[in-house]
Design an enzyme around this catalytic site. Structure first.
Site, mmCIF file in Angstrom:
data_model
loop_
_atom_site.group_PDB
_atom_site.id
_atom_site.type_symbol
_atom_site.label_atom_id
_atom_site.label_comp_id
_atom_site.label_asym_id
_atom_site.label_seq_id
_atom_site.Cartn_x
_atom_site.Cartn_y
_atom_site.Cartn_z
ATOM 1 N N ASP A 405 0.874 -1.165 0.000
ATOM 2 C CA ASP A 405 0.000 0.000 0.000
ATOM 3 C C ASP A 405 0.918 1.224 0.000
ATOM 4 O O ASP A 405 2.024 1.164 0.547
ATOM 5 C CB ASP A 405 -0.877 -0.025 1.256
ATOM 6 C CG ASP A 405 -1.711 1.229 1.393
ATOM 7 O OD1 ASP A 405 -2.365 1.604 0.409
ATOM 8 O OD2 ASP A 405 -1.680 1.839 2.475
ATOM 9 N N LYS A 406 0.512 2.319 -0.607
ATOM 10 C CA LYS A 406 1.391 3.495 -0.667
ATOM 11 C C LYS A 406 1.342 4.335 0.606
ATOM 12 O O LYS A 406 2.326 4.448 1.337
ATOM 13 C CB LYS A 406 1.054 4.382 -1.870
ATOM 14 C CG LYS A 406 1.963 5.627 -1.965
ATOM 15 C CD LYS A 406 1.535 6.577 -3.051
ATOM 16 C CE LYS A 406 0.394 7.472 -2.633
ATOM 17 N NZ LYS A 406 0.778 8.519 -1.648
ATOM 18 N N ASP A 605 -6.968 -1.932 4.125
ATOM 19 C CA ASP A 605 -6.340 -2.957 3.302
ATOM 20 C C ASP A 605 -6.781 -4.364 3.697
ATOM 21 O O ASP A 605 -6.252 -5.350 3.178
ATOM 22 C CB ASP A 605 -4.805 -2.866 3.425
ATOM 23 C CG ASP A 605 -4.274 -1.541 2.924
ATOM 24 O OD1 ASP A 605 -4.705 -1.109 1.848
ATOM 25 O OD2 ASP A 605 -3.443 -0.940 3.618
#
Length: 709
Positions: A405-406, A605
């Site tokens: 995930d960024k 997420d």
């Protein structure tokens, strides 16, 4: 007479070594270990005590092993004392040592009585294990040992009472002694490998400095604190529970909890974790969580579950152990029949059969995996990895692709300055003006600018007549001159033209650009974006060196995603992905026949973490109970993913080494024990077989401990 709520032993006020009061009731303990275990999770043991669970059910895992160590130690020394006269009275030993044979009326019966004591007292753990394994229809190590010593004892007893043959009471006694010694050493290894929980429990102090309503301080037991209490923590003291600093500034050592070696700066509003160590400043903390809700208690519970959970390799080892037991019984029986038929000597044939069963004991095999699991779990907890799923951890060694995930994982999750474009001014002046104007704003962009100004030690000027330009920026007077910090929209509306290659490049990366103006003259531009972690660059480089593909998922636009991907050297990226679409992207990568790990924050997420072959939650902080992840990394540091993979590979390597040793040595040991090389003068006694078996177990235990190195 009360019971120790942890181990179930009978204790009272006089016999108890330790006692504490919890929720108005006094509890007594037989040892410090029991008291510390109770303090880590009192509700668990109070519930067990109320249900009147018996002594064995109520045992704490650590205390149970402690008692087993002491039991084997005691039985070994007592059996050894009784073995000495058995050796002295055994004709074979007398002959071997060159003594004149000492035979007197009743000597054989004394030998029988002494050996009976060693068999029933020293052999009790093995006889009990034999009964338990057979009742569960799971013959194993104890079955083999129990059968071997029983055959030796009853045959020798028949010889004493008239059956033709020769006894081998001395082999029986020395065999039991060596088995007890081997188990004692083994249990000590298991105990030392399982001390992670004990060390975690010891992190908490016994007393705290409670601040009362009248601001006076009183020392109370840690069990009495509750959420909302204010406590004083002096320099060098341990923080008693999770809370928030409401007064003071300090640095806190969280290395035992998170693996972070450097002290962490803490100020008012900072979260502190129970068990960490306060640094140089006195602080006042408002307690937020106590008991089972604290970070430390959750870690302890996760470590317990991880140590108790099974893995595929462990199941394989158990199957090996079961088949090895069947092989040992079959080969032992066959050895007995062959030697008796060809040698016509029942005593010799029995000795060969007993040696085969002893030397083939799957003891080392039974410990091969659990000991490695115990050591690796302890190492994981110490370094800030919390393993919830051992099968997933085992699978981590085979990761071929990692999807990050960024926001908050590869990046810091907050705005910061990435570039400064000088046009009609220099960097220092641009930051000084921007810092002065943005100091009065609460916008995230303003916070990013101010942080950069403080880091560089730039003086912030006094601003007069400050005014916010709705949706477009801010303005104010510095030293009588009008300055503005504005967005591109302000320039467009006021027809202020700018054509700069560097600014155009930054805009193409999706960065946020603000302009610093003096009246209507552009002095320069500042580019801001979600700051990429330096640790991310190192982590990606190391992962790629391991041959792992690195990718990124983000809800940001393609310009931002492309910039981050290029900066980090990622293999691929997916932009403008909504939370519910993330799991679909994981499936897409898995369809390429790759073993995929997902690294995210464990909240939005969650579907992707579940879909991935290995779900890794990063930066869990004090909220470690994340259901969707297989492995939790406490720190916000992507480099820990690299360390995790390396630990998984090392753990598996140790498991394989132990399995190979525990099964492989039998290829040589079984023929030797059966007497295949008898004509070459090579013949093992049951006692020597026991030494070899114990030696293989010790090698497995030492090899597991080497994982720490």
């Amino acid at each position: 007479m009360a019971k120790d709520p942890v181990c179930g032993m009978n204790v009272d006020e006089k016999s108890a070594k330790f006692s504490i009061e919890y929720l108005g009731k006094k509890y007594f303990f037989c040892s410090k270990d029991c008291m510390l275990t109770f303090k880590a999770n009192p509700e668990k043991y109070i519930e067990k005590s109320n249900q009147k669970i018996n002594h064995h059910q109520g045992h704490d895992h650590h205390t149970h092993h402690l008692h087993m160590v002491e039991d084997f130690k005691k039985r070994f020394w007592i059996s050894l004392i009784f073995t000495l006269p058995i050796l002295f009275l055994s004709p074979m030993i007398q002959e071997f040592l060159g003594f004149k044979k000492i035979i007197f009326a009743g000597s054989s019966y004394i030998l029988f009585l002494l050996s009976s004591f060693v068999y029933f007292y020293g052999g009790f753990p093995f006889l009990k294990g034999l009964k338990d394994e057979l009742s569960q229809k799971q013959p194993g190590m104890m079955t083999l040992i129990g059968l071997a010593i029983s055959v030796a004892y009853f045959y020798s007893s028949l010889v004493v009472f008239g059956v033709e043959g020769k006894d081998f009471f001395w082999e029986l006694a020395t065999l039991i002694d060596i088995m007890l010694l081997g188990h004692w050493i083994e249990m000590r290894s298991v105990l030392s490998a399982s001390r992670a929980l004990e060390e975690l429990v010891k992190l908490l102090p016994s007393e705290v400095h409670l601040i009362k309503e009248n601001e006076t301080t009183v020392d109370i037991p840690i069990e009495e604190i509750k959420p909302g209490d204010r406590v004083l923590i002096k320099p060098g003291e341990k923080i008693p529970a999770d809370g928030v600093i409401i007064k003071g500034r300090t640095s806190v050592n969280e290395s035992m909890l998170t693996g972070e070696s450097n002290p962490i700066e803490k100020k008012e509003g900072s979260i502190v974790i129970g068990g960490s160590i306060n640094g140089e400043g006195s602080i006042v903390v408002e307690i937020k969580k106590t008991g089972k809700d604290t970070y430390l208690s959750q870690v302890i519970e996760l470590v317990k579950k991880a140590q108790e959970s099974r893995s595929k390799t462990q199941d394989l080892a158990n199957k090996f152990a079961f088949y090895l037991t069947l092989i040992a019984i079959s080969v032992g029986t066959l050895t007995l029949l062959i030697w008796f038929l060809f040698n016509k000597n029942l005593a010799f044939a029995l000795e060969r059969a007993v040696t085969v069963m002893v030397i083939t004991c799957p003891h080392a095999l039974g410990l091969a995996i659990p000991l490695v699991v115990s050591v690796s779990t302890a190492l994981s907890a110490k370094n800030g990895f919390l393993v919830k799923n051992r099968i997933a951890f085992e699978k981590a060694r085979k990761i071929q692709a990692i999807i990050f995930d960024k926001t908050g994982t590869l990046t810091k999750g907050k705005f910061g300055i990435t570039d400064i474009v000088e046009i009609n001014s220099n960097e220092k002046e641009l930051l000084s003006i921007a810092g002065g104007l943005e100091a009065l704003s609460e916008h995230p962009i303003a916070q990013g600018i101010l942080e950069a100004v403080k880091e560089r030690g730039i003086q912030i000027p006094e601003v007069k007549n400050f005014k916010a330009i709705s949706g477009k920026g801010v303005e104010g007077y510095i030293n009588g001159e009008l300055y503005r910090v504005v967005s591109p929209t302000f320039l467009e509306e006021n027809k202020i033209n700018i054509d700069n290659k560097e600014i155009n490049r930054l805009l193409s990366q999706g960065k946020t650009i603000i302009y610093v103006l003096k009246d209507s003259k552009i002095l320069g531009a500042i580019a801001l974006a979600d700051i990429i972690r330096e640790e991310s660059k190192i982590a990606i480089r190391q992962l790629k060196s391991l041959g792992i593909k690195c990718m990124m998922l983000t809800g940001d636009n393609s310009f931002v995603a492309k910039w981050v991907a290029e900066e980090l050297g990622l293999d691929n990226y997916f932009s403008e992905v909504l939370p519910h679409q993330k799991s679909e992207k994981i499936k897409e990568i898995q369809s390429q026949k790759l073993t995929v790990a997902m690294v995210g924050d464990g909240v939005n997420d969650a579907p992707a973490l579940v879909q991935a072959d290995i779900g890794i939650a990063i930066g869990a902080g004090t909220d470690v109970a994340i259901e969707s992840a297989d492995i939790i990394l406490v720190r916000n540091d992507p480099r820990d993913v690299v360390t995790l993979i390396k630990l998984a590979k090392s753990t598996y390597r140790k498991m394989v080494q132990n399995l190979l040793w525990a099964t492989g040595y039998n290829i040589v040991a079984i023929p030797l024990a059966a007497g295949v090389f008898y004509k070459a003068g090579i013949l093992l006694s049951p006692a020597v077989g026991a030494i070899l078996m114990s030696f293989s177990t010790i090698i497995v235990a030492i090899n597991a401990r080497m994982l720490k190195i």
